[in-house]
Design an enzyme around this catalytic site. Structure first.
Site, PDB file in Angstrom:
ATOM      1  N   THR A  53       0.798  -1.273  -0.014  1.00 23.52           N
ATOM      2  CA  THR A  53      -0.110   0.036  -0.144  1.00 23.52           C
ATOM      3  C   THR A  53       0.899   1.257   0.044  1.00 23.52           C
ATOM      4  O   THR A  53       2.179   1.162   0.508  1.00 23.52           O
ATOM      5  CB  THR A  53      -0.769  -0.017   1.222  1.00 23.52           C
ATOM      6  OG1 THR A  53      -1.590  -1.359   1.236  1.00 23.52           O
ATOM      7  CG2 THR A  53      -1.954   1.220   1.320  1.00 23.52           C
ATOM      8  N   THR A 102      -3.687   0.654  -2.938  1.00 16.01           N
ATOM      9  CA  THR A 102      -2.892  -0.347  -2.723  1.00 16.01           C
ATOM     10  C   THR A 102      -3.308  -1.411  -3.777  1.00 16.01           C
ATOM     11  O   THR A 102      -4.239  -1.432  -4.468  1.00 16.01           O
ATOM     12  CB  THR A 102      -3.268  -0.905  -1.621  1.00 16.01           C
ATOM     13  OG1 THR A 102      -2.620  -1.911  -1.079  1.00 16.01           O
ATOM     14  CG2 THR A 102      -4.921  -1.367  -1.450  1.00 16.01           C
ATOM     15  N   ASP A 125      -8.746  -9.580   1.814  1.00 13.10           N
ATOM     16  CA  ASP A 125      -9.307  -8.614   2.644  1.00 13.10           C
ATOM     17  C   ASP A 125     -10.706  -8.853   3.190  1.00 13.10           C
ATOM     18  O   ASP A 125     -11.197  -8.241   4.288  1.00 13.10           O
ATOM     19  CB  ASP A 125      -9.187  -7.204   2.543  1.00 13.10           C
ATOM     20  CG  ASP A 125      -7.819  -6.541   2.683  1.00 13.10           C
ATOM     21  OD1 ASP A 125      -7.054  -7.342   3.134  1.00 13.10           O
ATOM     22  OD2 ASP A 125      -7.569  -5.299   2.398  1.00 13.10           O
ATOM     23  N   SER A 127     -11.464  -2.329   4.530  1.00 13.15           N
ATOM     24  CA  SER A 127     -10.052  -1.877   4.161  1.00 13.15           C
ATOM     25  C   SER A 127      -9.721  -1.275   5.779  1.00 13.15           C
ATOM     26  O   SER A 127     -10.607  -0.961   6.443  1.00 13.15           O
ATOM     27  CB  SER A 127      -9.936  -0.935   3.126  1.00 13.15           C
ATOM     28  OG  SER A 127      -8.748  -0.034   3.215  1.00 13.15           O
ATOM     29  N   SER A 128      -8.514  -1.001   5.909  1.00  8.37           N
ATOM     30  CA  SER A 128      -7.909  -0.319   7.145  1.00  8.37           C
ATOM     31  C   SER A 128      -7.321   1.058   6.439  1.00  8.37           C
ATOM     32  O   SER A 128      -6.789   1.798   7.373  1.00  8.37           O
ATOM     33  CB  SER A 128      -6.787  -1.170   7.788  1.00  8.37           C
ATOM     34  OG  SER A 128      -7.502  -2.351   8.262  1.00  8.37           O
ATOM     35  N   GLY A 150       0.427  -0.405   5.494  1.00 12.84           N
ATOM     36  CA  GLY A 150       0.694  -1.292   6.521  1.00 12.84           C
ATOM     37  C   GLY A 150      -0.486  -2.381   6.831  1.00 12.84           C
ATOM     38  O   GLY A 150      -0.582  -2.745   8.085  1.00 12.84           O
TER      39      GLY A 150
HETATM   40  O1  DON Z   1      -7.006  -2.149   2.446  1.00  7.41           O
HETATM   41  C1  DON Z   1      -6.425  -2.604   3.187  1.00  7.41           C
HETATM   42  O2  DON Z   1      -6.338  -2.441   4.456  1.00  7.41           O
HETATM   43  C2  DON Z   1      -4.899  -3.666   3.205  1.00  7.41           C
HETATM   44  N1  DON Z   1      -5.338  -4.164   1.929  1.00  7.41           N
HETATM   45  C3  DON Z   1      -3.950  -2.728   2.799  1.00  7.41           C
HETATM   46  C4  DON Z   1      -2.644  -3.699   2.646  1.00  7.41           C
HETATM   47  C5  DON Z   1      -1.301  -3.016   2.904  1.00  7.41           C
HETATM   48  O3  DON Z   1      -1.358  -1.741   3.558  1.00  7.41           O
HETATM   49  C6  DON Z   1      -0.055  -3.901   2.867  1.00  7.41           C
HETATM   50  N2  DON Z   1       0.955  -2.945   3.031  1.00  7.41           N
HETATM   51  N3  DON Z   1       2.089  -2.962   3.868  1.00  7.41           N
END
Ligand code: DON
Length: 574
Positions: free
Chosen positions: A384, A402, A426, A455-456, A476
């Site tokens: 991301t 991301t 996710d 998502s986060s 993250g």
């Molecule tokens: O949307 C989300 O929360 C996750 N798919 C984000 C993935 C992510 O941040 C991976 N990175 N370090």
């Protein structure tokens, strides 16, 4: 440094400062890059420069954000993308706000149990890589929607820097060369189209300074620039995606692509110590959980306890635990599930949660969430990218997007040159099973055709008395919300400037697994010992997040671009 260069350094610095001053910025290691004419801060210097070139042409913050995002799709393939999705928050100089949701969607042929094997276990390989892992990409529609609503420059003008980077190529950084070498030896090496797009011509290993030209990606970007987003969703790029999916057992069809719509949503807002917090509503859990945590924390005097005291860390972790439990209980796609955002972000609700935090004892995650925990399991093993933009008129953009994991599904669309996401992971993959390892099985985020996965990602803009204070966000995975919390608290509670807040060590707790993770070297021995006595299970990790930030000094009103020095290629450009 050679002695002669050391002698000349002040001279070069003076020239740099004078040159910078002419175009609106100066750089100070303590504060970041100051500018009165706008800033773009991202994880890739080339992409920040691309965005800043659009500001200099008279583009506004949205134009620059769109240019930066497309440039990241070229220069930062681990997360920058046209085959993934994300969220953008915009605040106009008038104070009006907008949130753009371009999160991927589950293909129409998807089913709730599609990632379970015959024994009912989650087959993580299927969401980690390959043709069943991607959701229907949203990035191109989302950026086009934001541009249509707020952009000033022409669409193809805004895409021009990205097209140029892909067509003419660019010099690789060490981290990109290393990342690609590793991938090509590993997962990406299993997909011929990925090797064709990203392998070194003639074979061998990439090295820092090598020029990489991405000719199929350049063709795709040029088509999107010339013909608009329909080239991707209804034109030849859609054909390529659908053919590739069909040939390799994937689910995404032309119908999925033609039906994809990005959405404008209303931002979620909260207040903390006189600051206004503006962030992303569901299908991101980011804004809701961030505001819930800040509301809980407002019941305690963290400043008095000190940023890294055991008391402060304990209260922060307990707030995280409670907000992540609510995330697991309630959050998902609002177009499919009713989500109690107003209640979760209310001060009253937070007061109730704060009241059951014990002063010197860790709570039990399983006990707090016993209504939904159904099984014991090992810890879940776990890119991301976020960028922040400000223009000379005060329009602000926070954008996080991301492919999910680094290089997403590892699959490049044959003949179209871009990587597809692996965002389907996710979703809650096993209906009914929420376990101590971090898998969640509650209904709000189960897979359904056309649904967006939770998502986060937490792009956030903070204001005070109607004036911009902070633009930030991070990658993250589930750590994102806590990384953003740490940066926001640094400024709003602990009186740090942007540089201090971004540099400060971060921590993470996500309810389950019941561990708290600290960035290495951030935790004094005595504090660690006290936390252990309170019952915490402590882990250390290399780094958490990558929070490219813009901070506005409340006294002078000066804007500072603060790149996160945790990432080697990042830059604040103007
Ligand atoms: O949307 C989300 O929360 C996750 N798919 C984000 C993935 C992510 O941040 C991976 N990175 N370090």
């Amino acid at each position: 440094m050679k002695p002669v260069l050391r002698l000349l350094a002040p001279f070069f610095l003076c020239i740099a400062l004078v040159a910078n001053a002419q175009i609106g910025g100066t750089s100070s290691p303590d504060q970041g890059v100051a500018s009165t004419t706008g800033l773009v801060v991202s994880t890739s210097a080339l992409a920040s420069d691309a965005g800043a070139s659009i500001l200099r042409k008279g583009g506004n913050a949205v134009d620059a954000a769109v240019a930066t995002a497309f440039a990241l799709a070229v220069t930062h393939p681990t997360a920058g993308n046209i085959g993934g999705g994300g969220f953008m928050i915009v605040r106009r100089p008038s104070g009006k706000t907008a949130a753009f949701d371009y999160r991927e969607k589950a293909p129409l042929k998807s089913t709730p149990g599609m990632y379970l094997d015959a024994g009912g276990a989650i087959n993580r390989r299927l969401t980690a890589e390959g043709y069943l892992a991607p959701g229907v990409p949203g990035t191109v529609r989302g950026l086009a929607l934001a541009h249509k609503k707020f952009g000033k420059l022409r669409w193809n003008e805004v895409l021009a820097p990205a097209v140029q980077l892909a067509e003419e190529g660019f010099l690789m950084s060490r981290s990109l060369a290393n990342g690609l070498n590793q991938q090509l030896k590993g997962a990406m090496g299993r997909y011929p189209s990925s090797v064709e797009a990203y392998g070194k011509p003639g074979g061998g290993q990439w090295a820092e300074g090598d020029r990489i030209v991405l000719k199929d990606l350049a063709r795709s970007l040029r088509a999107i620039a010339d013909d608009g987003p329909d080239a991707f969703y209804k034109g030849w790029i859609a054909d390529r995606i659908a053919e590739d999916m069909q040939a390799n057992g994937g689910l995404i069809t032309r119908k999925d692509l033609a039906a994809y719509k990005a959405k404008e949503r209303k931002v979620v807002t909260g207040r903390f110590r006189g600051y206004e917090i503006i962030s992303m509503p569901p299908p991101s859990s980011g804004g809701t959980a961030l505001i819930e945590m800040l509301n809980i924390l407002e019941n305690f005097d963290l400043k008095k306890s000190g940023r890294y005291s055991a008391e402060t860390l304990h209260i922060m972790v307990e707030a995280m635990r409670r907000a992540y439990l609510d995330r697991a209980r309630h959050l998902g796609d609002p177009d499919f599930t009713k989500i109690p955002v107003a209640r979760l972000t209310s001060k009253d609700y937070a007061r109730g949660l704060a009241a059951n935090i014990l002063p010197d004892r860790a709570s039990s995650s399983v006990e707090l969430g016993k209504d939904i925990v159904t099984a014991v399991a090992d810890d879940e093993s776990e890119e991301t990218t976020h960028f922040s933009v400000l223009d000379r008129d005060g329009m602000a953009v926070a954008n996080t997007f991301t492919l999910e994991a680094g290089y997403g599904s590892k699959v490049v669309v044959k003949g179209a040159g871009f990587l597809l996401n692996n965002e389907m992971g996710d979703f809650n993959k096993k209906p009914g099973e929420t376990n101590t390892g971090g898998d969640i099985g509650t209904s709000a985020n189960l897979i359904a055709p056309g649904k967006r996965m939770l998502s986060s990602m937490t792009p956030v803009i903070v204001t005070r008395n109607g004036k911009l204070a902070l633009i930030t966000g991070s990658p993250g995975g589930r750590t994102i919300i806590n990384t953003v919390l740490c940066i926001v608290l640094g400024v709003t509670e602990f009186g740090m400037n942007g540089r201090e807040a971004v540099d400060s060590a971060r921590l993470h707790h996500q309810w389950l697994p019941d561990n708290v993770t600290f960035e290495e070297s951030s935790l004094p021995e005595d504090v660690s010992a006290r936390l252990k006595l309170m019952g915490y299970n402590i882990r250390l990790q290399g780094r958490q997040g990558d929070g490219h930030t813009i901070y506005i000094d409340p006294q002078s009103g000066m804007a500072y671009g603060v790149n996160d020095r945790r990432s080697a290629d990042s830059k604040a450009s103007y």
